[in-house]
Design a protein around this motif. Sequence first.
Motif, short mmCIF file in Angstrom:
data_model
loop_
_atom_site.label_atom_id
_atom_site.label_comp_id
_atom_site.label_asym_id
_atom_site.label_seq_id
_atom_site.Cartn_x
_atom_site.Cartn_y
_atom_site.Cartn_z
N LEU A 32 5.54 -105.88 35.54
CA LEU A 32 5.79 -106.88 36.58
C LEU A 32 5.17 -106.52 37.93
N SER A 33 4.99 -105.24 38.20
CA SER A 33 4.54 -104.81 39.52
C SER A 33 3.10 -105.25 39.80
N PRO A 34 2.86 -105.87 40.97
CA PRO A 34 1.48 -106.24 41.34
C PRO A 34 0.55 -105.04 41.51
N LYS A 35 1.12 -103.85 41.71
CA LYS A 35 0.30 -102.66 41.91
C LYS A 35 -0.22 -102.08 40.60
N TYR A 36 0.32 -102.53 39.47
CA TYR A 36 -0.03 -101.91 38.19
C TYR A 36 -0.58 -102.97 37.23
N PHE A 37 0.21 -103.41 36.26
CA PHE A 37 -0.31 -104.38 35.29
C PHE A 37 -0.49 -105.76 35.93
N ASN A 38 0.32 -106.07 36.93
CA ASN A 38 0.20 -107.29 37.72
C ASN A 38 0.48 -108.55 36.89
N PHE A 39 1.69 -108.64 36.37
CA PHE A 39 2.16 -109.86 35.71
C PHE A 39 3.50 -110.24 36.37
N PRO A 40 3.44 -110.82 37.58
CA PRO A 40 4.66 -111.04 38.37
C PRO A 40 5.43 -112.29 37.94
N PHE A 41 5.77 -112.38 36.67
CA PHE A 41 6.50 -113.53 36.15
C PHE A 41 7.70 -113.03 35.32
N PRO A 42 8.79 -112.68 35.98
CA PRO A 42 9.93 -112.08 35.28
C PRO A 42 10.61 -113.02 34.28
N ILE A 43 10.65 -114.32 34.59
CA ILE A 43 11.27 -115.25 33.65
C ILE A 43 10.44 -115.34 32.37
N THR A 44 9.13 -115.38 32.52
CA THR A 44 8.24 -115.42 31.36
C THR A 44 8.42 -114.18 30.49
N LEU A 45 8.50 -113.01 31.14
CA LEU A 45 8.69 -111.76 30.40
C LEU A 45 10.01 -111.78 29.65
N THR A 46 11.06 -112.28 30.29
CA THR A 46 12.37 -112.36 29.64
C THR A 46 12.34 -113.34 28.47
N MET A 47 11.63 -114.44 28.64
CA MET A 47 11.51 -115.41 27.55
C MET A 47 10.76 -114.81 26.36
N VAL A 207 14.24 -123.91 31.61
CA VAL A 207 14.34 -124.79 32.79
C VAL A 207 13.89 -124.06 34.05
N PRO A 208 14.45 -122.88 34.39
CA PRO A 208 13.94 -122.19 35.59
C PRO A 208 12.47 -121.78 35.45
N TRP A 209 12.04 -121.46 34.23
CA TRP A 209 10.63 -121.12 34.04
C TRP A 209 9.74 -122.32 34.36
N TYR A 210 10.12 -123.49 33.88
CA TYR A 210 9.31 -124.70 34.10
C TYR A 210 9.26 -125.07 35.58
N LEU A 211 10.36 -124.85 36.29
CA LEU A 211 10.42 -125.23 37.70
C LEU A 211 9.83 -124.18 38.63
N LEU A 212 9.97 -122.90 38.30
CA LEU A 212 9.61 -121.83 39.23
C LEU A 212 8.30 -121.12 38.89
N GLU A 213 8.05 -120.87 37.63
CA GLU A 213 6.90 -120.04 37.27
C GLU A 213 5.75 -120.82 36.65
N GLN A 214 6.04 -121.85 35.91
CA GLN A 214 4.98 -122.59 35.23
C GLN A 214 3.94 -123.16 36.19
N PRO A 215 4.34 -123.75 37.34
CA PRO A 215 3.30 -124.24 38.27
C PRO A 215 2.41 -123.12 38.80
N ALA A 216 2.99 -121.96 39.10
CA ALA A 216 2.19 -120.85 39.63
C ALA A 216 1.27 -120.27 38.57
N MET A 217 1.69 -120.32 37.32
CA MET A 217 0.86 -119.76 36.25
C MET A 217 -0.36 -120.62 35.98
N GLU A 218 -0.32 -121.87 36.38
CA GLU A 218 -1.47 -122.75 36.16
C GLU A 218 -2.62 -122.43 37.11
#
Length: 354
Positions: A32-47, A207-218
């Motif tokens: 998740l850390s931007p300094k390392y692997f840089n995948f800042p999407f915790p809901i996606t990771l949990t899903m 639901v939170p993924w679609y509202l919070l992370e999905q737009p940023a992932m596009e």
Amino acid sequence: MIINEQILLTYFYLLVYICLSSGVILFNKWVLSPKYFNFPFPITLTMIHMGFSAVVAVIVVRVLKIVTPVKMTFQIYATCVIPISAFFASSLWFGNTAYLHISVAFIQMLKALMPVATFLVAVVCGTDKLRCDVFLNMLLVSIGVVISSYGEIHFNVIGTVYQVTGIFAEALRLVLTQVLLQKKGLTLNPITSLYYIAPCSFLFLFVPWYLLEQPAMEVSQIRFNIWTFFINALCALALNFSIFLVIGRTGAVTIRVAGVLKDWILIALSTIIFPESTITGLNIIGYAIALSGVVMYNYLKVRDVRASSQLTTESVPERITKVFNTTLLLVAHVVCLTDILLVISTFSCLILIV
């Protein structure tokens, strides 16, 4: 000799749990850390974790038919499984999001509030009574966490709120599991728990993924490595199995004590793996105060279990009594081992600071 073999096997299970739990936390932080692997999407990771666990559980239960599902009506599923799944998903979501804002070391210090949250929720729900000795322990834990937070160099309000919210969500899940499932007489093993809870948790996260992370992932450049996420999800699945394995062999008290040791190890490791995780002397002092309250709380729980076993000794078969006494002996060994390692870890962390 049998007791010694049982103790050694229990220590092995606890070691596996501590290694997996520490590894998953450090792995998630790295992903998740931007300094390392840089995948800042915790809901996606949990899903990903929940989806992988659900697929494995469905294959084992429905395809391979290795495990038989329990008899569960729609009413039980709607009134028990759905609320538990909602709080389980929330605790994972908020806990993983905290990694984006605060260090692993500080997160582990905040997790000392777990007994406080569980006790407060249990009192509100009526599953525990407000006792003076337990209340004083909870007050000591809270004071220690406040001191540790005051000494945090990179204190972040957003990350702290996420972590504390995740702690209370986990406490609600634990209490609801006791209130709802146990009163219904349902016993879920690791596979059946994932079979019923993981798919529902996945849907709650959508639901939170679609509202919070999905737009940023596009619009962002996503770094996605299939093997990295597969290994990460596999480790999370193995951690769930190890938790049930330890609880089934010893009990919830033992795994709480092992969790204290795991937190110390994580704090020390995080300062080595992630150099930005700075620990101050005030951090250690506050955390030591909090842990003293946690250790006393675990001691009170062990004492209560021992007292209840003495009251029911005359009404249970001798064989069951011996097994239960053996379990208490295992808990005592783990408590003693943890106390010794806590002292060693404290001096180790102080040496790292100096």
